[in-house]
Design a protein around this motif. Structure first.
Motif, short mmCIF file in Angstrom:
data_model
loop_
_atom_site.label_atom_id
_atom_site.label_comp_id
_atom_site.label_asym_id
_atom_site.label_seq_id
_atom_site.Cartn_x
_atom_site.Cartn_y
_atom_site.Cartn_z
N SER A 12 0.83 -1.20 0.00
CA SER A 12 0.00 0.00 0.00
C SER A 12 0.86 1.25 0.00
CB SER A 12 -0.93 0.01 1.22
OG SER A 12 -0.17 0.10 2.40
N HIS A 13 0.27 2.35 -0.39
CA HIS A 13 0.97 3.63 -0.43
C HIS A 13 0.53 4.47 0.77
CE1 HIS A 13 2.45 2.89 -4.45
NE2 HIS A 13 1.24 2.67 -4.90
N ASP A 14 1.46 4.72 1.72
CA ASP A 14 1.14 5.69 2.76
C ASP A 14 0.97 7.04 2.08
OD1 ASP A 14 1.29 3.81 4.73
OD2 ASP A 14 3.37 4.23 5.26
N MET A 15 -0.06 7.77 2.48
CA MET A 15 -0.33 9.02 1.77
C MET A 15 -0.68 10.15 2.73
SD MET A 15 -4.08 8.25 0.02
CE MET A 15 -3.47 6.85 -0.88
N ALA A 16 -0.42 11.35 2.28
CA ALA A 16 -0.79 12.56 3.01
C ALA A 16 -1.88 13.26 2.21
CB ALA A 16 0.42 13.48 3.16
N ILE A 17 -2.90 13.74 2.91
CA ILE A 17 -4.01 14.41 2.24
C ILE A 17 -4.23 15.79 2.84
CG2 ILE A 17 -6.48 14.34 1.70
CD1 ILE A 17 -6.40 11.35 1.79
N ASP A 18 -4.18 16.80 1.99
CA ASP A 18 -4.59 18.15 2.37
C ASP A 18 -6.04 18.27 1.92
OD1 ASP A 18 -5.04 20.82 2.81
OD2 ASP A 18 -3.71 21.52 1.19
N LEU A 19 -6.94 18.00 2.86
CA LEU A 19 -8.37 17.96 2.56
C LEU A 19 -8.93 19.37 2.66
CD1 LEU A 19 -10.44 15.68 1.92
CD2 LEU A 19 -11.00 15.65 4.35
#
Length: 346
Positions: A12-19
């Motif tokens: 899986s890809h650890d991801m950062a989200i600027d929501l």
């Protein structure tokens, strides 16, 4: 157990989200920003009453104000928080699938940036949206800290740095030192309020009815916080609210400056409030280092000068203001193992 954990981490890809209220950015560790699209979802209600996603992001934004009755173009984030839980969940799920593809084992750990001062209920809503969308674990980082990191400020040093992030729904102001927020303030006055101020101004002064997208374009094309030596102008098309006919009006940058004067004053006032609460030792650092602006709102012409005149301090625009929060949230991915062992997100 550790083998299984490492296997999932590999698949899986650890991801950062600027929501964000206006745009959602997704960053993948080692790959950088892979998604940067408007936070808009176009939904169609089928015969069973169950919503069906037609489009997400830019394609959905292009539909705003132009959809027939059975289709809704929804902005699920309002003022920096989730206004529509189900639609936000669908949007996050769409972006996770877009990044991870169809792999059924892809279940990423996600770091999400949130406005400072969210209530526990609002924080829980953000976390549960991501978990329901398929995340394995969710961690939250507050927007002023993410903006400061993304702007390249030395947040880990015993030195005061002040960042002002002007997004779509909120303006986040924070003083950082030793990897923490010493003073923070979040106000729900930002890009959306500026757009609404422009809509109200054109209606009041020109009897012209315009929509959100036209107002946003005006802000970007000719918006200014200070008087320009050579004013800009453009022709705006809309509906005359008195006659009811379609018409065109010339709008200048001076008109826009007058329109957004009040919300910009509120931002300057909030900045003054933070400075007044800053401890003397850190205040001295800020006098020396100045103030850094991030977010789309920082790109309004002359805003750095406007705020500098208001607080009598130097004000600078970050190198990549539109990406600062996403980049800072992405930096938190490198600390994700530490986040797992702490209550950082509570």
């Amino acid at each position: 157990m550790s083998f299984i954990k490492n296997l999932f981490g590999f698949l899986s890809h650890d991801m950062a989200i600027d929501l964000g209220t206006a745009n959602t950015l997704v960053l993948i560790k080692g790959k950088g920003i892979v998604i940067n699209e408007p936070s808009v979802v176009a939904v169609k209600n089928n015969n069973m009453g169950k919503p069906e996603i037609l489009a997400v992001g830019q394609e959905a934004k292009d539909m705003v104000g132009k959809t027939p009755g059975k289709i809704n173009a929804i902005r699920p984030m309002r003022d920096g928080v989730i206004a529509d839980f189900n639609t936000t969940e669908m949007m996050i799920k769409y972006f996770i699938k877009k990044v991870n593809g169809k792999s059924f084992l892809s279940s990423p750990r996600i770091v999400i940036c949130v406005p400072y001062g969210l209530t526990q209920v609002e924080r829980k809503a953000v976390r549960e949206s991501a978990l329901n969308a398929g995340a394995r674990a969710v961690y939250l980082i507050e927007e002023p800290m993410a903006a400061a990191i993304g702007a390249g400020l030395p947040v880990g040093e015993p030195n005061g740095n002040l960042v002002v992030d002007i997004g779509g729904g909120t303006t986040e102001i924070g003083v950082t030192s030793l990897n923490g927020l010493v003073i923070s303030k979040s106000i729900r006055v930002a890009g959306d309020k500026l757009d609404q101020a422009i809509i109200n101004y054109t209606r009041k002064n020109f009897n012209l009815l315009i929509g959100d997208r036209v107002a946003e374009n005006l802000k970007i094309e000719i918006g200014t916080a200070v008087k320009l030596d050579e004013p800009l102008s453009t022709i705006v098309k809309g509906r005359d609210q008195v006659e009811g006919i379609l018409t065109s009006v010339e709008i200048t940058s001076e008109h826009i400056r007058e329109a957004i004067e009040d919300p910009l004053f509120e931002i300057a006032d909030a900045l003054k409030s933070v400075l007044e609460q800053t401890p003397p030792e850190l205040a001295g650092d800020i006098v020396e280092n100045g103030i850094v602006l991030t977010g789309g709102g920082s790109l309004i012409r002359g805003l750095d000068q406007y705020l500098s005149d208001a607080v009598k301090l130097p004000v600078y625009i970050a190198e990549e203001p539109l990406l600062a929060v996403a980049l800072g949230t992405g930096e938190a991915l490198s600390q994700i193992d530490i986040l797992e062992q702490t209550n950082y997100d509570d």
